[in-house]
Design a protein around this motif. Structure first.
Motif, PDB file in Angstrom:
ATOM      1  N   ASP A   1       8.098   9.415   2.639  1.00  0.00           N
ATOM      2  CA  ASP A   1       8.223   9.837   4.036  1.00  0.00           C
ATOM      3  C   ASP A   1       8.764  11.251   4.185  1.00  0.00           C
ATOM      4  O   ASP A   1       8.448  11.944   5.165  1.00  0.00           O
ATOM      5  N   ASN A   2       9.587  11.686   3.226  1.00  0.00           N
ATOM      6  CA  ASN A   2      10.295  12.963   3.377  1.00  0.00           C
ATOM      7  C   ASN A   2       9.871  14.032   2.384  1.00  0.00           C
ATOM      8  O   ASN A   2      10.454  15.122   2.370  1.00  0.00           O
ATOM      9  N   LEU A   3       8.864  13.750   1.599  1.00  0.00           N
ATOM     10  CA  LEU A   3       8.498  14.615   0.476  1.00  0.00           C
ATOM     11  C   LEU A   3       8.290  16.072   0.892  1.00  0.00           C
ATOM     12  O   LEU A   3       8.774  16.995   0.228  1.00  0.00           O
ATOM     13  N   GLU A   4       7.579  16.285   1.978  1.00  0.00           N
ATOM     14  CA  GLU A   4       7.266  17.671   2.370  1.00  0.00           C
ATOM     15  C   GLU A   4       8.503  18.441   2.822  1.00  0.00           C
ATOM     16  O   GLU A   4       8.493  19.679   2.857  1.00  0.00           O
ATOM     17  N   HIS A   5       9.583  17.739   3.151  1.00  0.00           N
ATOM     18  CA  HIS A   5      10.798  18.403   3.634  1.00  0.00           C
ATOM     19  C   HIS A   5      11.875  18.524   2.556  1.00  0.00           C
ATOM     20  O   HIS A   5      12.939  19.083   2.816  1.00  0.00           O
ATOM     21  N   ILE A   6      11.621  17.993   1.364  1.00  0.00           N
ATOM     22  CA  ILE A   6      12.599  18.036   0.276  1.00  0.00           C
ATOM     23  C   ILE A   6      12.353  19.286  -0.566  1.00  0.00           C
ATOM     24  O   ILE A   6      11.245  19.501  -1.057  1.00  0.00           O
TER      25      ILE A   6
ATOM     26  N   LEU B   1      18.788  15.217   4.723  1.00  0.00           N
ATOM     27  CA  LEU B   1      17.845  16.225   4.229  1.00  0.00           C
ATOM     28  C   LEU B   1      18.476  17.617   4.243  1.00  0.00           C
ATOM     29  O   LEU B   1      18.315  18.398   3.298  1.00  0.00           O
ATOM     30  N   ALA B   2      19.222  17.926   5.307  1.00  0.00           N
ATOM     31  CA  ALA B   2      19.880  19.226   5.400  1.00  0.00           C
ATOM     32  C   ALA B   2      20.910  19.398   4.289  1.00  0.00           C
ATOM     33  O   ALA B   2      21.008  20.477   3.674  1.00  0.00           O
ATOM     34  N   ALA B   3      21.669  18.332   3.997  1.00  0.00           N
ATOM     35  CA  ALA B   3      22.671  18.409   2.929  1.00  0.00           C
ATOM     36  C   ALA B   3      22.012  18.639   1.572  1.00  0.00           C
ATOM     37  O   ALA B   3      22.501  19.433   0.756  1.00  0.00           O
TER      38      ALA B   3
ATOM     39  N   SER C   1       0.821  -1.219   0.000  1.00  0.00           N
ATOM     40  CA  SER C   1       0.000   0.000   0.000  1.00  0.00           C
ATOM     41  C   SER C   1       0.854   1.268   0.000  1.00  0.00           C
ATOM     42  O   SER C   1       0.438   2.308  -0.522  1.00  0.00           O
ATOM     43  N   LYS C   2       2.058   1.173   0.570  1.00  0.00           N
ATOM     44  CA  LYS C   2       2.925   2.359   0.589  1.00  0.00           C
ATOM     45  C   LYS C   2       3.454   2.666  -0.805  1.00  0.00           C
ATOM     46  O   LYS C   2       3.600   3.836  -1.183  1.00  0.00           O
ATOM     47  N   MET C   3       3.712   1.638  -1.597  1.00  0.00           N
ATOM     48  CA  MET C   3       4.091   1.866  -2.995  1.00  0.00           C
ATOM     49  C   MET C   3       2.928   2.485  -3.760  1.00  0.00           C
ATOM     50  O   MET C   3       3.112   3.393  -4.582  1.00  0.00           O
ATOM     51  N   GLN C   4       1.738   2.040  -3.496  1.00  0.00           N
ATOM     52  CA  GLN C   4       0.561   2.625  -4.140  1.00  0.00           C
ATOM     53  C   GLN C   4       0.443   4.107  -3.791  1.00  0.00           C
ATOM     54  O   GLN C   4       0.108   4.936  -4.645  1.00  0.00           O
ATOM     55  N   ALA C   5       0.741   4.445  -2.538  1.00  0.00           N
ATOM     56  CA  ALA C   5       0.666   5.840  -2.113  1.00  0.00           C
ATOM     57  C   ALA C   5       1.703   6.694  -2.840  1.00  0.00           C
ATOM     58  O   ALA C   5       1.426   7.842  -3.217  1.00  0.00           O
ATOM     59  N   LEU C   6       2.895   6.146  -3.051  1.00  0.00           N
ATOM     60  CA  LEU C   6       3.934   6.896  -3.774  1.00  0.00           C
ATOM     61  C   LEU C   6       3.507   7.153  -5.214  1.00  0.00           C
ATOM     62  O   LEU C   6       3.601   8.279  -5.716  1.00  0.00           O
ATOM     63  N   TYR C   7       3.018   6.122  -5.882  1.00  0.00           N
ATOM     64  CA  TYR C   7       2.611   6.301  -7.278  1.00  0.00           C
ATOM     65  C   TYR C   7       1.413   7.234  -7.401  1.00  0.00           C
ATOM     66  O   TYR C   7       1.251   7.914  -8.417  1.00  0.00           O
ATOM     67  N   ALA C   8       0.575   7.294  -6.373  1.00  0.00           N
ATOM     68  CA  ALA C   8      -0.551   8.232  -6.384  1.00  0.00           C
ATOM     69  C   ALA C   8      -0.064   9.675  -6.347  1.00  0.00           C
ATOM     70  O   ALA C   8      -0.735  10.576  -6.865  1.00  0.00           O
ATOM     71  N   LYS C   9       1.105   9.897  -5.758  1.00  0.00           N
ATOM     72  CA  LYS C   9       1.663  11.244  -5.690  1.00  0.00           C
ATOM     73  C   LYS C   9       2.552  11.583  -6.888  1.00  0.00           C
ATOM     74  O   LYS C   9       2.891  12.749  -7.095  1.00  0.00           O
ATOM     75  N   ALA C  10       2.927  10.568  -7.666  1.00  0.00           N
ATOM     76  CA  ALA C  10       3.814  10.811  -8.810  1.00  0.00           C
ATOM     77  C   ALA C  10       3.099  11.635  -9.881  1.00  0.00           C
ATOM     78  O   ALA C  10       1.930  11.400 -10.188  1.00  0.00           O
ATOM     79  N   ASP C  11       3.817  12.595 -10.429  1.00  0.00           N
ATOM     80  CA  ASP C  11       3.235  13.443 -11.473  1.00  0.00           C
ATOM     81  C   ASP C  11       3.321  12.776 -12.836  1.00  0.00           C
ATOM     82  O   ASP C  11       2.443  12.974 -13.685  1.00  0.00           O
ATOM     83  N   TYR C  12       4.366  11.979 -13.052  1.00  0.00           N
ATOM     84  CA  TYR C  12       4.519  11.205 -14.279  1.00  0.00           C
ATOM     85  C   TYR C  12       5.153   9.867 -13.923  1.00  0.00           C
ATOM     86  O   TYR C  12       5.934   9.785 -12.970  1.00  0.00           O
ATOM     87  N   VAL C  13       4.812   8.848 -14.686  1.00  0.00           N
ATOM     88  CA  VAL C  13       5.366   7.514 -14.462  1.00  0.00           C
ATOM     89  C   VAL C  13       5.779   6.949 -15.817  1.00  0.00           C
ATOM     90  O   VAL C  13       4.928   6.583 -16.632  1.00  0.00           O
ATOM     91  N   HIS C  14       7.085   6.912 -16.077  1.00  0.00           N
ATOM     92  CA  HIS C  14       7.538   6.384 -17.361  1.00  0.00           C
ATOM     93  C   HIS C  14       7.743   4.873 -17.274  1.00  0.00           C
ATOM     94  O   HIS C  14       7.724   4.285 -16.194  1.00  0.00           O
ATOM     95  N   ILE C  15       7.923   4.253 -18.415  1.00  0.00           N
ATOM     96  CA  ILE C  15       8.078   2.802 -18.493  1.00  0.00           C
ATOM     97  C   ILE C  15       9.565   2.454 -18.497  1.00  0.00           C
ATOM     98  O   ILE C  15      10.320   2.912 -19.348  1.00  0.00           O
ATOM     99  N   ASP C  16       9.960   1.633 -17.539  1.00  0.00           N
ATOM    100  CA  ASP C  16      11.342   1.162 -17.444  1.00  0.00           C
ATOM    101  C   ASP C  16      11.307  -0.365 -17.506  1.00  0.00           C
ATOM    102  O   ASP C  16      11.398  -1.038 -16.492  1.00  0.00           O
TER     103      ASP C  16
ATOM    104  N   GLN D   1      14.791   6.260   9.132  1.00  0.00           N
ATOM    105  CA  GLN D   1      13.690   6.694   9.990  1.00  0.00           C
ATOM    106  C   GLN D   1      13.601   8.219   9.950  1.00  0.00           C
ATOM    107  O   GLN D   1      14.619   8.917  10.034  1.00  0.00           O
ATOM    108  N   LYS D   2      12.391   8.751   9.858  1.00  0.00           N
ATOM    109  CA  LYS D   2      12.200  10.181   9.612  1.00  0.00           C
ATOM    110  C   LYS D   2      12.935  11.067  10.605  1.00  0.00           C
ATOM    111  O   LYS D   2      13.493  12.089  10.244  1.00  0.00           O
ATOM    112  N   GLY D   3      12.936  10.685  11.889  1.00  0.00           N
ATOM    113  CA  GLY D   3      13.533  11.538  12.901  1.00  0.00           C
ATOM    114  C   GLY D   3      14.966  11.223  13.247  1.00  0.00           C
ATOM    115  O   GLY D   3      15.552  11.871  14.130  1.00  0.00           O
TER     116      GLY D   3
END
Length: 251
Positions: free
Chosen positions: A180-185, A154-156, A52-67, A144-146
């Motif tokens: 997990d880190n999208l909002e901080h990137i 993330l800082a680098a 389900s976490k992979m599904q969540a990532l692809y739901a947020k993807a703006d484009y998905v190319h074929i590899d 782990q996020k924290g």
């Protein structure tokens, strides 16, 4: 570029060539957007239907190319107008992306690979593309996020202010990290890119490009890393074959 996805085997993919993908990166940078350009192959297709976490990532993807040439072939068998040049793997794409980044002064940050491998690959790329701005960090961190390692990573990234962030931790770890880190990137284009830099650095042998065009790259990789990849290439396709048969029967 308007998104016109094809839907088959329970996933959405965009039929995009290398020039079109480069154009999308330019568009995200010019418009100040933050886009995820993900990709699908047989392995990600298997993971998508079990995670389900992979599904969540692809739901947020703006484009998905074929590899994966296998996905192109399966799509064509299901009636979709896919072409060979719309199968884009990083073993081919990375050189074009870096050439354009050097020309247009895009900053690239690569996160992933074992310690030392990413920087070795970056040196090769800087030599091949003079003026290329690329920074690296290895992917062997506590994700782990924290955790201190994750926060430092993330800082680098954000201190470097990259236009392109490439995350090469392998599936599904790289997708988990992005989600997990999208909002901080702080970047424009995010590319989950697997073993991209390992190939550039020579840490993993690159399959002959004719094998990729013939849909045989998987066989070369299996022979190169049998212990790591036998399940991916010998067991997972049976699940996908079942998906394909159900779609044919329900057509």
């Amino acid at each position: 570029m308007k998104r016109l996805p094809h839907t088959f085997l329970g996933i959405h993919v965009d039929a995009l060539s290398i020039p079109e993908l480069n154009s999308l990166i330019a568009q995200s940078i010019e418009q100040g957007k933050k886009w995820i350009i993900a990709h699908h192959n047989l392995h990600s297709l298997y993971l998508y239907h079990h995670d389900s976490k992979m599904q969540a990532l692809y739901a947020k993807a703006d484009y998905v190319h074929i590899d994966g040439m296998a996905l192109v072939l399966l799509g064509k068998l299901l009636g979709f107008p896919l072409k060979r040049e719309q199968r884009v793997t990083y073993a081919d794409w990375v050189w074009s992306v870096m050439a354009e980044a050097a020309q247009k002064r895009w900053r690239v940050f690569y996160l992933g690979s074992k310690p030392g491998v990413a920087e070795r690959g970056a040196k090769i790329l800087r030599k091949k593309f003079p003026g290329l701005q690329i920074a690296t960090a290895h992917g062997y961190i506590n994700t782990q996020k924290g955790s201190q390692e994750n926060l430092a990573t993330l800082a680098a990234i954000n201190d470097y202010q990259p236009h392109i962030l490439m995350v090469g931790m392998g599936m599904p770890r790289q997708e988990y990290w992005i989600l997990d880190n999208l909002e901080h990137i702080h970047t424009n284009t995010i590319l989950p890119c697997g073993a991209c830099m390992d190939y550039v650095a020579g840490a993993i042998p690159t399959p002959p490009r004719w094998m990729g065009k013939m849909g045989l790259e998987w066989f070369y990789r299996l022979l190169s890393e049998p212990k790591r990849l036998w399940r991916r290439y010998l067991l997972e396709p049976w699940f996908i074959a079942g998906l394909f048969l159900r779609e044919i029967l329900n057509a």
